[in-house]
Design a protein around this motif. Structure first.
Motif, PDB file in Angstrom:
ATOM      1  N   GLU A  53       0.916  -1.269   0.041  1.00  0.00           N
ATOM      2  CA  GLU A  53       0.080  -0.066   0.139  1.00  0.00           C
ATOM      3  C   GLU A  53       0.831   1.181  -0.073  1.00  0.00           C
ATOM      4  N   ALA A  54       1.891   1.336   0.795  1.00  0.00           N
ATOM      5  CA  ALA A  54       2.916   2.285   0.710  1.00  0.00           C
ATOM      6  C   ALA A  54       3.512   2.752  -0.443  1.00  0.00           C
ATOM      7  N   HIS A  55       3.361   1.742  -1.368  1.00  0.00           N
ATOM      8  CA  HIS A  55       3.989   2.175  -2.925  1.00  0.00           C
ATOM      9  C   HIS A  55       3.103   3.112  -3.836  1.00  0.00           C
ATOM     10  N   PHE A  56       1.740   2.686  -3.534  1.00  0.00           N
ATOM     11  CA  PHE A  56       0.628   3.614  -3.862  1.00  0.00           C
ATOM     12  C   PHE A  56       0.461   4.834  -3.213  1.00  0.00           C
ATOM     13  N   GLN A  57       0.855   5.010  -2.082  1.00  0.00           N
ATOM     14  CA  GLN A  57       0.862   6.208  -1.249  1.00  0.00           C
ATOM     15  C   GLN A  57       1.824   7.049  -2.022  1.00  0.00           C
ATOM     16  N   GLU A  58       2.944   6.688  -2.369  1.00  0.00           N
ATOM     17  CA  GLU A  58       4.173   7.455  -3.152  1.00  0.00           C
ATOM     18  C   GLU A  58       3.541   8.448  -4.087  1.00  0.00           C
ATOM     19  N   LEU A  59       2.439   7.980  -4.656  1.00  0.00           N
ATOM     20  CA  LEU A  59       1.865   8.453  -5.949  1.00  0.00           C
ATOM     21  C   LEU A  59       1.281   9.856  -5.629  1.00  0.00           C
ATOM     22  N   LEU A  60       1.249  10.223  -4.336  1.00  0.00           N
ATOM     23  CA  LEU A  60       0.378  11.266  -3.890  1.00  0.00           C
ATOM     24  C   LEU A  60       1.265  12.401  -3.240  1.00  0.00           C
ATOM     25  N   LEU A  61       2.539  12.112  -3.169  1.00  0.00           N
ATOM     26  CA  LEU A  61       3.492  12.945  -2.275  1.00  0.00           C
ATOM     27  C   LEU A  61       3.503  14.139  -2.855  1.00  0.00           C
ATOM     28  N   PRO A  62       4.225  14.145  -3.919  1.00  0.00           N
ATOM     29  CA  PRO A  62       4.549  15.733  -4.428  1.00  0.00           C
ATOM     30  C   PRO A  62       3.321  16.132  -5.693  1.00  0.00           C
ATOM     31  N   ALA A  63       2.423  15.111  -5.745  1.00  0.00           N
ATOM     32  CA  ALA A  63       1.473  15.798  -6.940  1.00  0.00           C
ATOM     33  C   ALA A  63       0.575  16.830  -6.399  1.00  0.00           C
ATOM     34  N   THR A  64       0.778  18.102  -7.440  1.00  0.00           N
ATOM     35  CA  THR A  64      -0.201  19.156  -7.160  1.00  0.00           C
ATOM     36  C   THR A  64      -0.507  19.412  -8.486  1.00  0.00           C
TER      37      THR A  64
END
Length: 126
Positions: A53-64
């Motif tokens: 699940e943490a790998h998919f959370q990476e998709l949201l980190l710097p995304a704006t």
């Protein structure tokens, strides 16, 4: 296979091979994340068997801004992850589509050219 961007000012997948993907002409080996808004970066997920699940959370980190759709490229063949791993994305009302990596590359380019906020998480050589 070589692909051509409709708009040269956007991020697009310009070519790919068995163990690499080129974004705007720059070749990348290993798993990667490409966003129509923020560009390309490495993805810490080494292969399908180790995905969490943490790998998919990476998709949201710097995304704006937050993507409206995530394309998950599962490698050389179509494989689906357990829905619980996508909980964070689904909880934020982000659509998730799973396909093999080659199909995800093509689909990313089409959606990005349409001006959609799309992010692709691509397993390369997996």
């Amino acid at each position: 296979m070589k692909l051509h961007a409709d708009r040269p000012d956007q991020y697009s997948i310009t070519s790919y091979g068995e163990d690499w993907i080129a974004v705007n002409g720059q070749r990348h080996a290993g798993s990667l994340i490409i966003s129509s808004d923020t560009g390309v970066r490495s993805w810490s997920c080494p292969n399908f068997e180790q995905i969490a699940e943490a790998h998919f959370q990476e998709l949201l980190l710097p995304a704006t801004p937050v993507p409206e759709l995530v394309l998950f490229g599962s490698g050389q063949r179509l494989r689906f992850v357990h829905p619980a791993l996508l909980r964070g994305l689904i909880g934020q009302r982000i659509g998730v589509e799973t396909m093999d990596t080659v199909a995800a590359c093509r689909t990313f380019n089409i959606l990005a050219a349409e001006g959609r906020r799309v992010t692709a998480a691509l397993l390369v050589g997996a």
